[in-house]
Motif scaffolding. Structure first.
Motif, PDB file in Angstrom:
ATOM      1  N   LEU A   1       3.575  -6.749   1.944  1.00 40.73           N
ATOM      2  CA  LEU A   1       4.970  -6.312   1.875  1.00 40.73           C
ATOM      3  C   LEU A   1       5.281  -5.739   0.493  1.00 40.73           C
ATOM      4  O   LEU A   1       5.923  -4.686   0.377  1.00 40.73           O
ATOM      5  N   LEU A   2       4.793  -6.421  -0.567  1.00 41.01           N
ATOM      6  CA  LEU A   2       4.989  -5.914  -1.921  1.00 41.01           C
ATOM      7  C   LEU A   2       4.322  -4.554  -2.098  1.00 41.01           C
ATOM      8  O   LEU A   2       4.831  -3.683  -2.809  1.00 41.01           O
ATOM      9  N   PHE A   3       3.165  -4.375  -1.456  1.00 39.99           N
ATOM     10  CA  PHE A   3       2.449  -3.100  -1.527  1.00 39.99           C
ATOM     11  C   PHE A   3       3.310  -1.981  -0.939  1.00 39.99           C
ATOM     12  O   PHE A   3       3.449  -0.898  -1.526  1.00 39.99           O
ATOM     13  N   VAL A   4       3.917  -2.232   0.221  1.00 38.53           N
ATOM     14  CA  VAL A   4       4.758  -1.225   0.876  1.00 38.53           C
ATOM     15  C   VAL A   4       6.006  -0.935   0.046  1.00 38.53           C
ATOM     16  O   VAL A   4       6.393   0.230  -0.132  1.00 38.53           O
ATOM     17  N   VAL A   5       6.634  -1.994  -0.488  1.00 38.96           N
ATOM     18  CA  VAL A   5       7.814  -1.804  -1.332  1.00 38.96           C
ATOM     19  C   VAL A   5       7.465  -0.961  -2.550  1.00 38.96           C
ATOM     20  O   VAL A   5       8.226  -0.073  -2.961  1.00 38.96           O
ATOM     21  N   GLY A   6       6.288  -1.206  -3.136  1.00 41.38           N
ATOM     22  CA  GLY A   6       5.845  -0.427  -4.281  1.00 41.38           C
ATOM     23  C   GLY A   6       5.689   1.042  -3.948  1.00 41.38           C
ATOM     24  O   GLY A   6       6.073   1.921  -4.728  1.00 41.38           O
ATOM     25  N   LEU A   7       5.119   1.345  -2.786  1.00 39.15           N
ATOM     26  CA  LEU A   7       4.952   2.736  -2.372  1.00 39.15           C
ATOM     27  C   LEU A   7       6.293   3.446  -2.227  1.00 39.15           C
ATOM     28  O   LEU A   7       6.465   4.587  -2.672  1.00 39.15           O
ATOM     29  N   VAL A   8       7.250   2.763  -1.603  1.00 40.24           N
ATOM     30  CA  VAL A   8       8.587   3.348  -1.425  1.00 40.24           C
ATOM     31  C   VAL A   8       9.237   3.608  -2.782  1.00 40.24           C
ATOM     32  O   VAL A   8       9.838   4.665  -3.014  1.00 40.24           O
ATOM     33  N   ALA A   9       9.099   2.636  -3.690  1.00 43.70           N
ATOM     34  CA  ALA A   9       9.671   2.799  -5.030  1.00 43.70           C
ATOM     35  C   ALA A   9       9.051   3.987  -5.752  1.00 43.70           C
ATOM     36  O   ALA A   9       9.742   4.731  -6.450  1.00 43.70           O
ATOM     37  N   LEU A  10       7.742   4.178  -5.596  1.00 45.55           N
ATOM     38  CA  LEU A  10       7.065   5.307  -6.237  1.00 45.55           C
ATOM     39  C   LEU A  10       7.597   6.631  -5.714  1.00 45.55           C
ATOM     40  O   LEU A  10       7.811   7.579  -6.478  1.00 45.55           O
ATOM     41  N   PHE A  11       7.821   6.713  -4.426  1.00 51.34           N
ATOM     42  CA  PHE A  11       8.289   7.977  -3.843  1.00 51.34           C
ATOM     43  C   PHE A  11       9.668   8.351  -4.383  1.00 51.34           C
ATOM     44  O   PHE A  11       9.879   9.456  -4.887  1.00 51.34           O
TER      45      PHE A  11
ATOM     46  N   ARG B   1       3.939  -1.610 -10.789  1.00 50.86           N
ATOM     47  CA  ARG B   1       3.638  -3.013 -11.094  1.00 50.86           C
ATOM     48  C   ARG B   1       3.411  -3.813  -9.814  1.00 50.86           C
ATOM     49  O   ARG B   1       2.484  -4.627  -9.719  1.00 50.86           O
ATOM     50  N   LEU B   2       4.258  -3.596  -8.808  1.00 46.13           N
ATOM     51  CA  LEU B   2       4.103  -4.291  -7.530  1.00 46.13           C
ATOM     52  C   LEU B   2       2.766  -3.946  -6.883  1.00 46.13           C
ATOM     53  O   LEU B   2       2.053  -4.822  -6.368  1.00 46.13           O
ATOM     54  N   LEU B   3       2.412  -2.667  -6.916  1.00 45.61           N
ATOM     55  CA  LEU B   3       1.169  -2.233  -6.295  1.00 45.61           C
ATOM     56  C   LEU B   3      -0.053  -2.797  -7.027  1.00 45.61           C
ATOM     57  O   LEU B   3      -0.997  -3.281  -6.401  1.00 45.61           O
ATOM     58  N   VAL B   4      -0.033  -2.732  -8.344  1.00 47.65           N
ATOM     59  CA  VAL B   4      -1.176  -3.216  -9.119  1.00 47.65           C
ATOM     60  C   VAL B   4      -1.373  -4.711  -8.928  1.00 47.65           C
ATOM     61  O   VAL B   4      -2.488  -5.189  -8.717  1.00 47.65           O
ATOM     62  N   ASP B   5      -0.292  -5.467  -9.012  1.00 43.67           N
ATOM     63  CA  ASP B   5      -0.401  -6.919  -8.867  1.00 43.67           C
ATOM     64  C   ASP B   5      -0.951  -7.313  -7.505  1.00 43.67           C
ATOM     65  O   ASP B   5      -1.848  -8.151  -7.394  1.00 43.67           O
ATOM     66  N   SER B   6      -0.431  -6.695  -6.454  1.00 42.74           N
ATOM     67  CA  SER B   6      -0.881  -7.065  -5.111  1.00 42.74           C
ATOM     68  C   SER B   6      -2.321  -6.625  -4.867  1.00 42.74           C
ATOM     69  O   SER B   6      -3.126  -7.379  -4.312  1.00 42.74           O
ATOM     70  N   ALA B   7      -2.677  -5.406  -5.299  1.00 42.69           N
ATOM     71  CA  ALA B   7      -4.039  -4.915  -5.085  1.00 42.69           C
ATOM     72  C   ALA B   7      -5.055  -5.712  -5.895  1.00 42.69           C
ATOM     73  O   ALA B   7      -6.158  -6.014  -5.421  1.00 42.69           O
ATOM     74  N   THR B   8      -4.696  -6.065  -7.137  1.00 43.35           N
ATOM     75  CA  THR B   8      -5.606  -6.851  -7.980  1.00 43.35           C
ATOM     76  C   THR B   8      -5.834  -8.232  -7.396  1.00 43.35           C
ATOM     77  O   THR B   8      -6.953  -8.758  -7.420  1.00 43.35           O
ATOM     78  N   GLU B   9      -4.777  -8.820  -6.851  1.00 40.47           N
ATOM     79  CA  GLU B   9      -4.905 -10.142  -6.236  1.00 40.47           C
ATOM     80  C   GLU B   9      -5.866 -10.100  -5.047  1.00 40.47           C
ATOM     81  O   GLU B   9      -6.721 -10.977  -4.876  1.00 40.47           O
ATOM     82  N   ILE B  10      -5.768  -9.053  -4.258  1.00 38.81           N
ATOM     83  CA  ILE B  10      -6.662  -8.904  -3.105  1.00 38.81           C
ATOM     84  C   ILE B  10      -8.102  -8.704  -3.572  1.00 38.81           C
ATOM     85  O   ILE B  10      -9.040  -9.309  -3.044  1.00 38.81           O
TER      86      ILE B  10
ATOM     87  N   SER C   1       3.091   7.107 -18.029  1.00 38.48           N
ATOM     88  CA  SER C   1       2.011   6.328 -18.641  1.00 38.48           C
ATOM     89  C   SER C   1       2.460   4.918 -19.026  1.00 38.48           C
ATOM     90  O   SER C   1       1.637   4.112 -19.476  1.00 38.48           O
ATOM     91  N   ALA C   2       3.736   4.616 -18.850  1.00 35.73           N
ATOM     92  CA  ALA C   2       4.244   3.297 -19.218  1.00 35.73           C
ATOM     93  C   ALA C   2       3.502   2.155 -18.516  1.00 35.73           C
ATOM     94  O   ALA C   2       3.206   1.134 -19.140  1.00 35.73           O
ATOM     95  N   PRO C   3       3.172   2.280 -17.216  1.00 38.44           N
ATOM     96  CA  PRO C   3       2.424   1.187 -16.583  1.00 38.44           C
ATOM     97  C   PRO C   3       1.067   0.945 -17.236  1.00 38.44           C
ATOM     98  O   PRO C   3       0.651  -0.209 -17.406  1.00 38.44           O
ATOM     99  N   GLU C   4       0.357   2.027 -17.614  1.00 35.15           N
ATOM    100  CA  GLU C   4      -0.927   1.859 -18.296  1.00 35.15           C
ATOM    101  C   GLU C   4      -0.756   1.107 -19.611  1.00 35.15           C
ATOM    102  O   GLU C   4      -1.562   0.252 -19.971  1.00 35.15           O
ATOM    103  N   LEU C   5       0.312   1.446 -20.352  1.00 32.29           N
ATOM    104  CA  LEU C   5       0.554   0.776 -21.631  1.00 32.29           C
ATOM    105  C   LEU C   5       0.798  -0.715 -21.425  1.00 32.29           C
ATOM    106  O   LEU C   5       0.211  -1.564 -22.111  1.00 32.29           O
ATOM    107  N   LEU C   6       1.656  -1.049 -20.476  1.00 27.88           N
ATOM    108  CA  LEU C   6       1.970  -2.454 -20.220  1.00 27.88           C
ATOM    109  C   LEU C   6       0.729  -3.230 -19.785  1.00 27.88           C
ATOM    110  O   LEU C   6       0.453  -4.325 -20.282  1.00 27.88           O
ATOM    111  N   VAL C   7      -0.024  -2.641 -18.859  1.00 31.64           N
ATOM    112  CA  VAL C   7      -1.207  -3.328 -18.338  1.00 31.64           C
ATOM    113  C   VAL C   7      -2.263  -3.503 -19.419  1.00 31.64           C
ATOM    114  O   VAL C   7      -2.871  -4.567 -19.558  1.00 31.64           O
ATOM    115  N   SER C   8      -2.504  -2.454 -20.229  1.00 30.34           N
ATOM    116  CA  SER C   8      -3.551  -2.529 -21.249  1.00 30.34           C
ATOM    117  C   SER C   8      -3.208  -3.539 -22.340  1.00 30.34           C
ATOM    118  O   SER C   8      -4.064  -4.310 -22.781  1.00 30.34           O
ATOM    119  N   VAL C   9      -1.963  -3.550 -22.805  1.00 30.46           N
ATOM    120  CA  VAL C   9      -1.565  -4.514 -23.830  1.00 30.46           C
ATOM    121  C   VAL C   9      -1.676  -5.936 -23.297  1.00 30.46           C
ATOM    122  O   VAL C   9      -2.217  -6.835 -23.960  1.00 30.46           O
TER     123      VAL C   9
END
Length: 304
Positions: free
Chosen positions: A4-14, A178-187, A48-56
């Protein structure tokens, strides 16, 4: 719940990408900046903000493989996957007369980080050098990015609304990624996937989803300068800003595979895009298909 978080993330991206492109285009018109400059700076940095947050976060958590793999994987995905998808949607024009300095910055950033990775670590001093490169890039972009007054059209969107759409779109993009990365990484971790692979693929592609959404929507709306500028600007920011800031916070150990296996791909994609820009002046649909095929080859040949 994870799906569900994955789908919400996709909608937010669009929706985030849609508002970001519309707002950024209006900002460019108000300040008489070319759409290319807005794509290189505001849109490129924002996506690029997500890359910065994730890398730090990864570096501070003692996961340097994710921090570096995220940046390198994102730069590969930006050109092969994102420009590939965008060119399939609509042929992309790459105005070399406007972009040659920025392509040069991208090539210089790529060569610099490759050299830094050879000794197995990005130090704080090297992080400072990368940060200086970011300042030089931003200064050059804004000083050379004005369009002639007769070429500028102000449009009907008020300035406050243009900025609200731009910033709001960025926020929604970051949340969606963030929603997509967290859910995909968990899987992926549930299936026993290594951190280096997660960084180069799931996290890299996941944090590149704002660029994908933004460039794809820009291509649909025929804002090809924003689509291309977004990717070039994001690749520059990924190296100068993300690795620079992360290394300033804490030195980053580098797995030998990054310099030996992944950096040749990063360099090849940067050089290839530059050659296509000079020779063809853009990316026709067939080039988009070839870029997507090359990305599939990268996934297979690097053993991911």
């Amino acid at each position: 719940m994870t799906y569900l978080l994955f789908v919400v993330g996709l909608v937010a991206l669009f929706f985030g990408g849609e508002y970001l492109v519309r707002g950024a285009s209006a900002v460019a018109r108000h300040f008489r900046l070319s759409p290319m400059v807005i794509g290189l700076t505001i849109v490129g940095f924002g996506t690029s903000a997500p890359e910065l947050l994730v890398s730090v976060q990864a570096a501070l958590a003692g996961q340097p493989a994710i921090a570096i793999g995220n940046v390198l994987g994102s730069n590969i995905a930006n050109i092969l996957l994102i420009l590939g998808v965008s060119a399939v949607i609509a042929p992309l024009l790459i105005p070399v007369r406007k972009l040659w300095r920025d392509l040069g910055f991208m090539l210089a950033a790529t060569a610099t980080v490759w050299f830094m990775l050879l000794d197995g670590q990005v130090t704080r001093m090297e992080g400072a050098i990368l940060a200086i490169g970011l300042i030089a890039f931003l200064t050059t972009a804004f000083l050379t990015g004005k369009v002639d007054e007769e070429e500028a059209t102000l449009g009907d969107i008020p300035q406050w609304k243009a900025w609200a759409m731009t910033l709001g779109g960025l926020v929604v993009l970051v949340i969606g990624a963030r929603l997509l990365v967290d859910s995909a990484t968990e899987i992926a971790r549930a299936f026993g996937v290594s951190e280096a692979v997660i960084g180069l693929t799931i996290v890299a592609v996941g944090t590149s989803l704002p660029e994908l959404a933004t460039s794809a929507i820009a291509a649909i709306r025929k804002q090809t300068e924003i689509a291309v500028g977004n990717v070039v600007g994001s690749n520059i920011f990924n190296i100068f800003s993300i690795l620079g800031i992360t290394a300033l916070i804490t030195p980053i150990p580098a797995d030998p595979r990054f310099a030996a296996i992944d950096m040749p791909w990063v360099a090849a994609t940067a050089v290839g895009l530059t050659i296509l820009a000079v020779v063809l002046g853009g990316l026709p649909r067939i080039a988009g298909v070839l870029l997507l095929a090359a990305y599939g080859g990268y996934i297979v040949l690097t053993g991911i």
